[in-house]
Scaffold this motif. Structure first.
Motif, PDB file in Angstrom:
ATOM      1  N   UNK A 144      -2.872 -17.913  -7.881  1.00 31.80           N
ATOM      2  CA  UNK A 144      -1.762 -17.770  -6.954  1.00 31.80           C
ATOM      3  C   UNK A 144      -2.232 -17.572  -5.521  1.00 31.80           C
ATOM      4  N   UNK A 145      -1.273 -17.581  -4.608  1.00 37.07           N
ATOM      5  CA  UNK A 145      -1.548 -17.325  -3.193  1.00 37.07           C
ATOM      6  C   UNK A 145      -1.679 -15.823  -2.979  1.00 37.07           C
ATOM      7  N   UNK A 146      -2.599 -15.441  -2.098  1.00 36.36           N
ATOM      8  CA  UNK A 146      -2.855 -14.021  -1.854  1.00 36.36           C
ATOM      9  C   UNK A 146      -1.610 -13.323  -1.312  1.00 36.36           C
ATOM     10  N   UNK A 147      -1.316 -12.161  -1.885  1.00 32.96           N
ATOM     11  CA  UNK A 147      -0.293 -11.257  -1.348  1.00 32.96           C
ATOM     12  C   UNK A 147      -1.019 -10.199  -0.520  1.00 32.96           C
ATOM     13  N   UNK A 148      -0.470  -9.811   0.619  1.00 34.71           N
ATOM     14  CA  UNK A 148      -1.186  -8.929   1.535  1.00 34.71           C
ATOM     15  C   UNK A 148      -0.310  -7.774   2.012  1.00 34.71           C
ATOM     16  N   UNK A 149      -0.982  -6.727   2.460  1.00 33.83           N
ATOM     17  CA  UNK A 149      -0.341  -5.621   3.148  1.00 33.83           C
ATOM     18  C   UNK A 149      -1.424  -4.933   3.974  1.00 33.83           C
ATOM     19  N   UNK A 150      -1.015  -4.056   4.869  1.00 30.11           N
ATOM     20  CA  UNK A 150      -1.978  -3.340   5.696  1.00 30.11           C
ATOM     21  C   UNK A 150      -1.505  -1.912   5.925  1.00 30.11           C
ATOM     22  N   UNK A 151      -2.461  -1.058   6.240  1.00 31.63           N
ATOM     23  CA  UNK A 151      -2.172   0.339   6.564  1.00 31.63           C
ATOM     24  C   UNK A 151      -3.215   0.805   7.565  1.00 31.63           C
ATOM     25  N   UNK A 152      -2.912   1.903   8.230  1.00 30.83           N
ATOM     26  CA  UNK A 152      -3.850   2.487   9.187  1.00 30.83           C
ATOM     27  C   UNK A 152      -4.625   3.616   8.518  1.00 30.83           C
ATOM     28  N   UNK A 153      -5.951   3.584   8.703  1.00 29.85           N
ATOM     29  CA  UNK A 153      -6.781   4.684   8.217  1.00 29.85           C
ATOM     30  C   UNK A 153      -7.194   5.550   9.401  1.00 29.85           C
ATOM     31  N   UNK A 154      -6.931   6.838   9.293  1.00 30.36           N
ATOM     32  CA  UNK A 154      -7.369   7.818  10.277  1.00 30.36           C
ATOM     33  C   UNK A 154      -7.808   9.060   9.528  1.00 30.36           C
ATOM     34  N   UNK A 155      -9.078   9.058   9.159  1.00 39.62           N
ATOM     35  CA  UNK A 155      -9.598  10.133   8.311  1.00 39.62           C
ATOM     36  C   UNK A 155     -10.549  11.044   9.053  1.00 39.62           C
ATOM     37  N   UNK A 156     -10.782  10.786  10.321  1.00 44.69           N
ATOM     38  CA  UNK A 156     -11.688  11.619  11.108  1.00 44.69           C
ATOM     39  C   UNK A 156     -10.882  12.678  11.847  1.00 44.69           C
ATOM     40  N   UNK A 157     -11.150  13.938  11.569  1.00 44.70           N
ATOM     41  CA  UNK A 157     -10.354  14.984  12.229  1.00 44.70           C
ATOM     42  C   UNK A 157     -10.692  15.092  13.713  1.00 44.70           C
ATOM     43  N   UNK A 181      -6.828  -3.854   5.505  1.00 44.91           N
ATOM     44  CA  UNK A 181      -6.073  -5.007   5.019  1.00 44.91           C
ATOM     45  C   UNK A 181      -6.277  -5.179   3.520  1.00 44.91           C
ATOM     46  N   UNK A 182      -5.168  -5.146   2.795  1.00 46.94           N
ATOM     47  CA  UNK A 182      -5.163  -5.366   1.346  1.00 46.94           C
ATOM     48  C   UNK A 182      -4.828  -6.823   1.066  1.00 46.94           C
ATOM     49  N   UNK A 219       0.855  -1.185   0.000  1.00 44.63           N
ATOM     50  CA  UNK A 219       0.000   0.000   0.000  1.00 44.63           C
ATOM     51  C   UNK A 219       0.893   1.237   0.000  1.00 44.63           C
ATOM     52  N   UNK A 220       0.578   2.201  -0.872  1.00 43.99           N
ATOM     53  CA  UNK A 220       1.446   3.358  -1.038  1.00 43.99           C
ATOM     54  C   UNK A 220       1.164   4.461  -0.025  1.00 43.99           C
TER      55      UNK A 220
END
Length: 211
Positions: A191-204, A178-179, A114-115
């Motif tokens: 193929x087997x799933x490739x995964x990554x994760x990131x935190x979402x914080x969009x509420x001010x 979770x991606x 995830x970028x």
């Protein structure tokens, strides 16, 4: 006296590709086969060290389908089906042939990243992720989930380092995203799933005051 051999028939392999799912259940179908004749078939790869798969039987209908053929012992390669008919008088018809590609190895070795991390209100409509070592021409299918809801998409890999952009995750909850991404090659191997994760914080921040 019968000196006329069976003629005018053809055969077609029923699958566009032979993959890890159907390699033990290949089938082919006749067209214009002479009812009551005997068929003999062989299926072989281009490797002379492997033995062809063979079989025989009696034609019951002009469009008989021959099923349940296990070609898992043949190489991943171009497979050639060769079939001929022999009538009750022993007259042998010409070979009818068809070919198919066998590919049973699924895509592997790819990763995704995830970028954006964190995902915020500034970028939650334009989330993206990037592949590494993706198999060109494979299809991809992705999901980004907050644990209860998800955003999904799909497409075709153009380069090994494709970037998939413009993903809108506003509808997902703040927290861990979770991606998961799966590649499927043109033969249908998954193929087997490739995964990554990131935190979402969009509420001010809210509820604060100054005095």
């Amino acid at each position: 006296k019968d000196t006329s051999e069976p003629s005018g028939y053809s055969v077609s392999i029923d699958s566009s590709y032979i993959n890890s799912t159907n390699a033990t259940s290949m089938s082919f179908t006749f067209a214009s086969a002479e009812v009551g004749t005997m068929y003999q078939y062989s299926i072989d790869d281009t490797n002379g060290a492997t033995s062809p798969i063979t079989g025989s039987g009696t034609i019951g209908a002009a469009t008989d389908q021959i099923t349940g053929i296990d070609v898992s012992g043949l190489d991943d390669d171009t497979l050639t089906l060769t079939v001929y008919l022999t009538d009750s008088a022993g007259n042998q018809g010409s070979n009818a042939t068809d070919t198919v590609t066998k590919e049973t190895v699924p895509p592997s070795g790819y990763t995704v990243t995830l970028d954006q991390d964190p995902v915020t209100s500034a970028n939650d409509t334009t989330v993206s992720f990037t592949f590494a070592s993706a198999q060109v021409d494979a299809g991809y299918a992705y999901s980004i989930s907050d644990g209860s809801s998800q955003v999904t998409g799909s497409g075709t890999i153009a380069t090994a380092t494709d970037q998939i952009t413009g993903i809108d995750v506003r509808g997902l909850a703040d927290g861990t995203l979770n991606l998961s991404v799966i590649l499927t090659d043109i033969a249908g191997n998954v193929g087997i799933a490739a995964t990554d994760s990131a935190t979402k914080e969009a509420t001010p921040p809210t509820g604060y005051s100054i005095s």
